[in-house]
Enzyme design. Structure first.
Site, PDB file in Angstrom:
ATOM      1  N   ASP A  80      -3.991 -15.386   7.425  1.00 42.79           N
ATOM      2  CA  ASP A  80      -2.734 -15.939   6.903  1.00 42.79           C
ATOM      3  C   ASP A  80      -1.987 -16.779   7.942  1.00 42.79           C
ATOM      4  OD1 ASP A  80      -3.153 -14.729   4.450  1.00 42.79           O
ATOM      5  OD2 ASP A  80      -2.071 -12.903   5.005  1.00 42.79           O
ATOM      6  N   ARG A 107       0.821  -1.215   0.000  1.00 43.02           N
ATOM      7  CA  ARG A 107       0.000   0.000   0.000  1.00 43.02           C
ATOM      8  C   ARG A 107       0.851   1.260   0.000  1.00 43.02           C
ATOM      9  NH1 ARG A 107      -2.747  -4.241   1.928  1.00 43.02           N
ATOM     10  NH2 ARG A 107      -5.028  -4.260   1.988  1.00 43.02           N
TER      11      ARG A 107
HETATM   12  C1  S3P Z   1      -4.234  -9.023   2.297  1.00 43.00           C
HETATM   13  C2  S3P Z   1      -5.479  -9.530   2.532  1.00 43.00           C
HETATM   14  C3  S3P Z   1      -5.743 -10.964   2.773  1.00 43.00           C
HETATM   15  C4  S3P Z   1      -4.462 -11.735   3.074  1.00 43.00           C
HETATM   16  C5  S3P Z   1      -3.333 -11.346   2.162  1.00 43.00           C
HETATM   17  C6  S3P Z   1      -3.023  -9.879   2.298  1.00 43.00           C
HETATM   18  C7  S3P Z   1      -4.076  -7.578   2.058  1.00 43.00           C
HETATM   19  O1  S3P Z   1      -6.325 -11.515   1.609  1.00 43.00           O
HETATM   20  O2  S3P Z   1      -4.691 -13.123   2.981  1.00 43.00           O
HETATM   21  O3  S3P Z   1      -2.160 -12.096   2.456  1.00 43.00           O
HETATM   22  O4  S3P Z   1      -2.944  -7.061   2.129  1.00 43.00           O
HETATM   23  O5  S3P Z   1      -5.100  -6.918   1.815  1.00 43.00           O
HETATM   24  P1  S3P Z   1      -7.926 -11.473   1.333  1.00 43.00           P
HETATM   25  O6  S3P Z   1      -8.294 -10.088   1.072  1.00 43.00           O
HETATM   26  O7  S3P Z   1      -8.095 -12.356   0.139  1.00 43.00           O
HETATM   27  O8  S3P Z   1      -8.533 -12.042   2.580  1.00 43.00           O
END
Ligand code: S3P
Length: 423
Positions: free
Chosen positions: A303, A10
């Site tokens: 995760d 981000r």
């Molecule tokens: C993330 C959101 C999660 C996570 C990924 C990182 C993010 O995924 O599993 O490792 O940085 O927004 P999902 O949005 O599919 O839950």
């Protein structure tokens, strides 16, 4: 601890969209994040590495991004691909999205559906997987969207597309997912309102936002800290301090569950960094006890289930984890990868459609002796390397190269803690 992956993506994306130069320190230099840096460069941002984890990004300002000449390659990174789809949709440009075999098997419709409502045109195969082409409209339309999946990536893609849209872009999600995009959009000067209505989280972004460059010091990644944390809890005699760990309430589920299991985790020196709660964690060996892990905690530790399953394998009793359907569509089908790997090492497991029961070995050690297929999944590889620290016979992992995607300093950090790996 290595910089947080979510925040690193981000920070690069928003500073590339902003006006002016941002300095990012503590950036995670894993291959997932480096892919995001290079695609933002392909679209016109100036991005320079100044030193270890220190990067300078000169952004293009509103509507300054340009369509890349070559396809954007996100490697293994679902976060990079999905968030940048939102950026492209909102910038009135078009791009081809590609990735490795694991990423090309992951569902993208969850993001392209709302972006199509905002005016984007998507050219994809029937399953809406990569490679796909996305063309943003000259001006994205703001939407009010009820997300059918609890996904921060979906929410973030919509918000990023809404940055240049006229009017308010609204995302409603149940339950709340990690809010790093909201926090960081505010740091860059956007107006983002966030409120709970019952169990629904409603985020409202005011469009035509003027993003202004800012400096970001990325805090440590709790998802990476999970591995030394579980190792310290499971290896007798351990007493480890993990420094500078982000404790966003949508990311700290593993700590809460491990504490419920009797894990000795002390939160020290709490402070704020980059709009997030940060602390040092002192973790000591503990005799863990099985617990039931309810479905509603899943988004705050989505995760971390591979690491939790290893702790469960060392605990006394049977740990039951519910609400795990999203694990089927991560970098691998993590539910089946965890279950197969544990079974191969003598642990009794029951794999449900969206649940997992792990019968822990307690005082008796995990047998080990098996070789685990990591399935090109960094977190599966690191989890079983951690389990191998306590098993009676060593545990082999077929391929550890993917660890580079999220935790390039994993081996050196574990070696500093006294672990030796046979390679
Ligand atoms: C993330 C959101 C999660 C996570 C990924 C990182 C993010 O995924 O599993 O490792 O940085 O927004 P999902 O949005 O599919 O839950």
């Amino acid at each position: 601890m290595a910089g947080d992956k979510s925040i690193s993506h981000r920070a690069l994306i928003l500073s590339a969209m902003a006006t002016g130069s941002s300095r990012i320190t503590g950036l995670l230099e894993g291959t997932d994040v480096l892919a995001t840096a290079s695609v933002m460069q392909q679209m016109g941002a100036q991005i320079q590495r100044l030193g270890d984890g220190i990067w300078q990004v000169t952004g293009v300002g509103p509507a300054g991004l340009r369509s890349p000449e070559a396809a954007l390659d996100f490697g293994n990174s679902g976060t990079g691909a999905r968030l940048v789809m939102g950026v492209v949709a909102g910038a009135g440009i078009s791009a081809e999205f590609t990735g490795d075999a694991s990423l090309s098997a992951r569902p993208m419709a969850r993001v392209t559906n709302p972006l199509a409502l905002m005016g984007a045109q998507i050219t994809a195969n029937e399953k809406t997987t990569l490679p796909l082409r996305l063309a943003g409209p000259p001006m994205a339309m703001p939407i009010d969207y009820v997300s059918p999946v609890a996904s921060a990536q979906v929410k973030s893609a919509i918000l990023l597309a809404g940055v240049n849209a006229p009017g308010q872009t609204i995302v409603r999600e149940t339950p709340i997912t990690r809010d790093h995009s909201e926090n960081m959009l505010r740091l860059f000067g956007a107006t983002v309102d966030s409120q709970m209505q019952g169990d629904q989280h409603i985020v409202t972004l005011t469009g035509e936002a003027q993003l202004r460059a800012t400096n970001i010091d990325v805090p440590g990644d709790p998802s990476s800290a999970a591995f030394p944390m579980v190792a310290a809890l499971c290896v007798p005699g351990s007493d480890v301090v993990l420094k500078n760990i982000m404790l966003n309430p949508q990311r700290d589920g593993l700590i809460r569950v491990l504490r419920d299991m009797g894990g000795d985790i002390e939160i020290c020196d709490e402070r704020r960094q980059a709009g997030e709660r940060v602390a040092d964690l002192r973790v000591r060996y503990s005799q863990l006890k099985a617990v039931e892990v309810a479905a509603d905690i899943a988004p705050s530790m989505i995760d971390e289930y591979p690491a939790l399953a290893m702790a469960a394998a060392c605990a006394e009793g049977t740990t039951y984890m519910a609400g795990l359907h999203e694990l089927r569509v991560k970098e691998s089908d993590r539910l089946s990868a965890i279950a197969d790997g544990l079974r191969a090492n003598g642990v009794t497991v029951e794999e449900g459609e969206d649940s997992l029961s792990v019968s822990g070995c307690g005082q008796a050690r995990v047998a080990g002796g098996g070789t685990v297929e990591s399935r090109h999944d960094h977190r599966i590889a690191m989890s079983f390397l951690v389990l191998g620290l306590t098993s009676a016979a060593p545990i082999g992992v077929d391929d550890t190269s993917m660890i580079e995607t999220s935790f390039p300093t994993f081996f050196s950090l574990m070696e500093e803690l006294g672990v030796s790996f046979e390679r």
